[in-house]
Write an enzyme that holds these catalytic residues in place. Structure first.
Site, PDB file in Angstrom:
ATOM      1  N   ARG A   9      62.827 -26.378 -23.098  1.00 49.62           N
ATOM      2  CA  ARG A   9      63.616 -26.699 -21.902  1.00 49.62           C
ATOM      3  C   ARG A   9      63.129 -25.858 -20.708  1.00 49.62           C
ATOM      4  O   ARG A   9      62.334 -26.313 -19.918  1.00 49.62           O
ATOM      5  CB  ARG A   9      65.117 -26.492 -22.200  1.00 49.62           C
ATOM      6  CG  ARG A   9      66.026 -27.284 -21.272  1.00 49.62           C
ATOM      7  CD  ARG A   9      66.283 -26.633 -19.944  1.00 49.62           C
ATOM      8  NE  ARG A   9      66.929 -25.328 -20.079  1.00 49.62           N
ATOM      9  CZ  ARG A   9      67.005 -24.461 -19.078  1.00 49.62           C
ATOM     10  NH1 ARG A   9      66.483 -24.750 -17.889  1.00 49.62           N
ATOM     11  NH2 ARG A   9      67.559 -23.276 -19.249  1.00 49.62           N
ATOM     12  N   ASP A  10      63.533 -24.612 -20.650  1.00 43.39           N
ATOM     13  CA  ASP A  10      63.149 -23.781 -19.503  1.00 43.39           C
ATOM     14  C   ASP A  10      61.637 -23.568 -19.483  1.00 43.39           C
ATOM     15  O   ASP A  10      61.019 -23.482 -18.423  1.00 43.39           O
ATOM     16  CB  ASP A  10      63.885 -22.443 -19.552  1.00 43.39           C
ATOM     17  CG  ASP A  10      63.996 -21.780 -18.185  1.00 43.39           C
ATOM     18  OD1 ASP A  10      63.541 -22.388 -17.199  1.00 43.39           O
ATOM     19  OD2 ASP A  10      64.534 -20.667 -18.104  1.00 43.39           O
TER      20      ASP A  10
ATOM     21  N   HIS B  43      70.165 -14.579 -20.697  1.00 43.84           N
ATOM     22  CA  HIS B  43      69.001 -15.417 -20.423  1.00 43.84           C
ATOM     23  C   HIS B  43      68.190 -14.687 -19.347  1.00 43.84           C
ATOM     24  O   HIS B  43      68.565 -14.698 -18.174  1.00 43.84           O
ATOM     25  CB  HIS B  43      69.477 -16.791 -19.939  1.00 43.84           C
ATOM     26  CG  HIS B  43      68.354 -17.712 -19.585  1.00 43.84           C
ATOM     27  ND1 HIS B  43      67.822 -18.615 -20.481  1.00 43.84           N
ATOM     28  CD2 HIS B  43      67.658 -17.882 -18.435  1.00 43.84           C
ATOM     29  CE1 HIS B  43      66.847 -19.292 -19.904  1.00 43.84           C
ATOM     30  NE2 HIS B  43      66.726 -18.864 -18.660  1.00 43.84           N
TER      31      HIS B  43
ATOM     32  N   CYS C 203      56.392 -19.929 -12.656  1.00 48.38           N
ATOM     33  CA  CYS C 203      56.082 -20.899 -11.608  1.00 48.38           C
ATOM     34  C   CYS C 203      54.596 -21.265 -11.664  1.00 48.38           C
ATOM     35  O   CYS C 203      53.740 -20.384 -11.659  1.00 48.38           O
ATOM     36  CB  CYS C 203      56.425 -20.294 -10.259  1.00 48.38           C
ATOM     37  SG  CYS C 203      55.993 -21.370  -8.905  1.00 48.38           S
TER      38      CYS C 203
ATOM     39  N   ASN D 241      60.089 -16.791 -18.679  1.00 45.68           N
ATOM     40  CA  ASN D 241      61.157 -16.225 -19.491  1.00 45.68           C
ATOM     41  C   ASN D 241      60.605 -15.014 -20.254  1.00 45.68           C
ATOM     42  O   ASN D 241      59.395 -14.814 -20.341  1.00 45.68           O
ATOM     43  CB  ASN D 241      61.626 -17.268 -20.507  1.00 45.68           C
ATOM     44  CG  ASN D 241      62.442 -18.375 -19.865  1.00 45.68           C
ATOM     45  OD1 ASN D 241      63.642 -18.463 -20.045  1.00 45.68           O
ATOM     46  ND2 ASN D 241      61.788 -19.234 -19.096  1.00 45.68           N
TER      47      ASN D 241
END
Lengths: 304, 304
Positions: free
Chosen positions: B15-16, B211, B244, B253
């Site tokens: 996901r992230d 997170h 990014c 992350n």
């Protein structure tokens, strides 16, 4: 969470940072780096190592560099690393005022690096510290692989204590515990640092420095653990310079800019200007013709 | 140093991690990633987000992926992120059993991301949590920008407490505090986490997850501070995926492998096999056709 109010930072960009770089900086470029480090507020700089110029050509200008930096000694602690008696003689002849002399807590690492077992290496260290002190130098006494090495794993903390104890007895002006291979974890850092601080008398004199590498990403976590143990001195390099050139993007020393940002945010004083250190990263990157590995450097300085 | 005995890890690589990647993985590749995560011992995986497929094409297969992953729900908590009521309706129709629903603690971030001021966004969150619970879903309730945002700086901790308090009142099964822009420092993490744990009743139920992003290099230092505050749940991505794409080498992350190594070394159990996560990094790197940013990944997996 109990934290110190201020910490002292030592820059090792010119020594540990450069010693494996392909591009060899000129004396002029190194002097300019020192000027800019001082302008950023850094007051301790390890500028070179008196080692075999055939093996470490990056440090072949050690004598000339130390001579050129003599005027700066009035406003900063400028030091050089020496690894053996020959290196110490060179440092003395070059007019150095402060040397780092160290021994490895890992027997295997010591034998591979110096050919000496721990007992011999300690004897050599004692002779060197005595001579340096006799000649009036300030001595930073180090323990390499204080938190283990890749070959032996963790070393017994009692061995680190024994080495530090001897260094203190010989009149070392400060102690530097090095995580040479970047394998330390926060718990080991906390426990060993606290024991060493207790051994040194909790007085902050002689001060305890940590020399950490960010090889496995634990650099700043280890700083946090050390701060909680009462450590108030840290080595770092601009941009995290110092990684192995054979591993693309591999991490080196803990990055000075990331260390300062974290300390600033935690309201721990350093006296160092973060913006000027970021500028220094750009300058160093242009000298070396490559990007630096620090996450904060990449976030702010790499072309988007 | 007081630390928990074990922690729970949630993987957010799919996901992230993937949501800003140029290469779009197939459903088959994503299912294989989940299989391998389960084989490594990870029991919580956020697999997708029900968001606008025109804006986030990486997540356009959310319905199909959730259908394919239904059999795995018996041995793992598989969740999907939803950002609004439309996303929640899609997740319900797709048969999801667990959703993450969150709101930003930064007014500016909330307005830019959702067009809603905090009051409106909270009302929307309440409606969504109520509906999800009514439909029998497990709810992970999140706070984005819980430690500040790039536009507003630090947000008042009281605002985070107010949001968490409402989420707990609505029956959230767990709370996730996100350092969305990677600007948190260990002291803020420690203080806010401790307050949230006290608010949740110190019982460990509902559990509190952090997170974290490693944007400025503080990821694992923040984990250490959170562990000391009593946090026992952490999100991460394999290889630190999620940076990014416009900043070369920018951190995403916190890397799952670095997190596991540090926890292993500190003798904190995770139930996850580090070697298998390292293999997963190689697999993910081959799928994406690029090296991952994690320092530990680079140390072990990048061609020397």
């Amino acid at each position: 969470m109990i934290l110190p109010e201020r910490v002292v930072l030592e820059d090792q960009s010119l020594r540990d940072g450069l010693q494996r770089e392909q591009r060899i900086l000129s004396v002029e470029e190194k002097v300019e780096m020192v000027r800019r480090l001082l302008q950023a507020g850094i007051r301790r700089i390890q500028v070179t190592a008196f080692v075999n110029p055939a093996k470490v050509p990056q440090m072949a200008d050690a004598e000339e560099l130390c001579a050129r930096l003599e005027p700066f000694s009035s406003c900063a602690e400028i030091s050089a690393l020496v690894l053996n008696k020959k290196g110490l003689e060179r440092a003395l002849r070059a007019g150095c005022r402060k040397v780092e002399i160290s021994v490895s807590a890992s027997e295997t690492h010591s034998v591979r690096n110096t050919g000496m077992r721990l007992g011999e290496a300690l004897k050599e260290l004692e002779d060197m510290i005595r001579e340096a002190k006799r000649e009036g130098l300030a001595v930073r006494a180090g323990v390499q692989c204080a938190f283990g090495c890749r070959m032996e794993g963790m070393v017994p903390p009692s061995r680190v204590m024994e080495i530090v104890s001897r260094e203190l007895d010989l009149g070392a002006d400060e102690i530097a515990l090095a995580d040479t291979t970047g394998m330390a974890d926060p718990l080991a850092i906390f426990e060993i640092s606290r024991s060493v601080i207790e051994l040194a008398g909790n007085s902050g004199s002689p001060p305890i420095f940590l020399h950490l590498h960010d090889t496995e990403g634990k650099g700043l976590a280890n700083v946090l653990a050390a701060l909680q143990a009462g450590v108030t001195g840290f080595d770092a390099t601009v941009g995290g310079l110092g990684g192995c050139p054979f591993v693309p993007g591999a991490a080196g020393n803990i990055p000075m800019e990331e260390l300062i940002l974290m300390l600033n945010q935690m309201r721990i004083e350093t006296g160092v200007d973060l913006g000027k250190v970021m500028d220094l990263g750009r300058y160093l990157s242009s000298l070396l013709g490559k990007e630096l590995s620090s996450r904060l450097y990449r976030l702010n300085c790499v072309e988007k």
